[in-house]
Design a protein around this motif. Structure first.
Motif, PDB file in Angstrom:
ATOM      1  N   ARG A   4     -31.702   2.013  -4.514  1.00 57.09           N
ATOM      2  CA  ARG A   4     -31.691   0.571  -4.765  1.00 57.09           C
ATOM      3  C   ARG A   4     -30.271   0.115  -5.078  1.00 57.09           C
ATOM      4  O   ARG A   4     -29.541   0.757  -5.808  1.00 57.09           O
ATOM      5  N   THR A   6     -28.820  -3.823  -5.717  1.00 58.35           N
ATOM      6  CA  THR A   6     -28.858  -5.282  -5.692  1.00 58.35           C
ATOM      7  C   THR A   6     -28.007  -5.801  -6.850  1.00 58.35           C
ATOM      8  O   THR A   6     -27.742  -5.082  -7.810  1.00 58.35           O
ATOM      9  N   GLU A 105     -21.760  -9.642  -4.342  1.00 51.91           N
ATOM     10  CA  GLU A 105     -23.141  -9.624  -4.797  1.00 51.91           C
ATOM     11  C   GLU A 105     -24.027  -9.144  -3.662  1.00 51.91           C
ATOM     12  O   GLU A 105     -23.982  -9.701  -2.559  1.00 51.91           O
ATOM     13  N   VAL A 106     -24.800  -8.110  -3.911  1.00 51.72           N
ATOM     14  CA  VAL A 106     -25.717  -7.585  -2.900  1.00 51.72           C
ATOM     15  C   VAL A 106     -27.031  -8.356  -3.014  1.00 51.72           C
ATOM     16  O   VAL A 106     -27.663  -8.364  -4.068  1.00 51.72           O
ATOM     17  N   ILE A 107     -27.404  -8.991  -1.943  1.00 47.91           N
ATOM     18  CA  ILE A 107     -28.643  -9.759  -1.896  1.00 47.91           C
ATOM     19  C   ILE A 107     -29.797  -8.886  -1.402  1.00 47.91           C
ATOM     20  O   ILE A 107     -30.900  -8.953  -1.916  1.00 47.91           O
ATOM     21  N   ARG A 108     -29.491  -8.074  -0.401  1.00 47.34           N
ATOM     22  CA  ARG A 108     -30.529  -7.213   0.174  1.00 47.34           C
ATOM     23  C   ARG A 108     -29.887  -5.944   0.699  1.00 47.34           C
ATOM     24  O   ARG A 108     -28.863  -5.985   1.371  1.00 47.34           O
ATOM     25  N   TYR A 109     -30.514  -4.827   0.422  1.00 46.28           N
ATOM     26  CA  TYR A 109     -30.042  -3.525   0.908  1.00 46.28           C
ATOM     27  C   TYR A 109     -31.279  -2.703   1.241  1.00 46.28           C
ATOM     28  O   TYR A 109     -31.968  -2.213   0.358  1.00 46.28           O
TER      29      TYR A 109
END
Length: 115
Positions: A4, A6, A105-109
């Protein structure tokens, strides 16, 4: 299984030349493989079509004589802690080039299921 990632992260970008090598292998490949071994979230290599760096020599695919060393950018995104822990690897590998860090900023991974 994908880890994960985010929220707040750090983007590491390494700008080098396509012809840069490490022990007779492409330097960009060595950086990607070391990032993979270090367990970083991911790394991508992007080949530029034109650019210049500290040497002020413009490399372009339009001129045959200068098309052998086009710019390459390796982009790695992970947590700040993991990216900063990877920086000593780059100290060993990158003799000429530019290394930058930027907050992101990670929005979706998400990854593919390999079932």
């Amino acid at each position: 299984m994908t880890k994960r990632l985010t929220g707040t992260a750090l983007r590491l970008t390494v700008f080098i030349g396509e012809s840069d090598t490490w022990q007779r292998k492409p330097l960009y490949s060595e950086i990607v493989h070391r990032a993979h071994r270090a367990g970083l979230a991911g790394a991508s290599v992007f080949k530029g079509i034109e650019g210049f760096g500290a040497s002020s020599l413009v490399h372009t695919q339009r001129l045959l004589s200068l098309s052998e060393d086009l710019p390459v950018a390796i982009v790695i995104v992970d947590t700040e802690e993991r990216v900063r822990a990877f920086l000593p690897e780059l100290d060993e590998l990158v003799g000429e080039g530019l290394v930058t860090l930027a907050d992101c900023e990670v929005i979706r991974y998400t990854g593919r299921d390999h079932t």
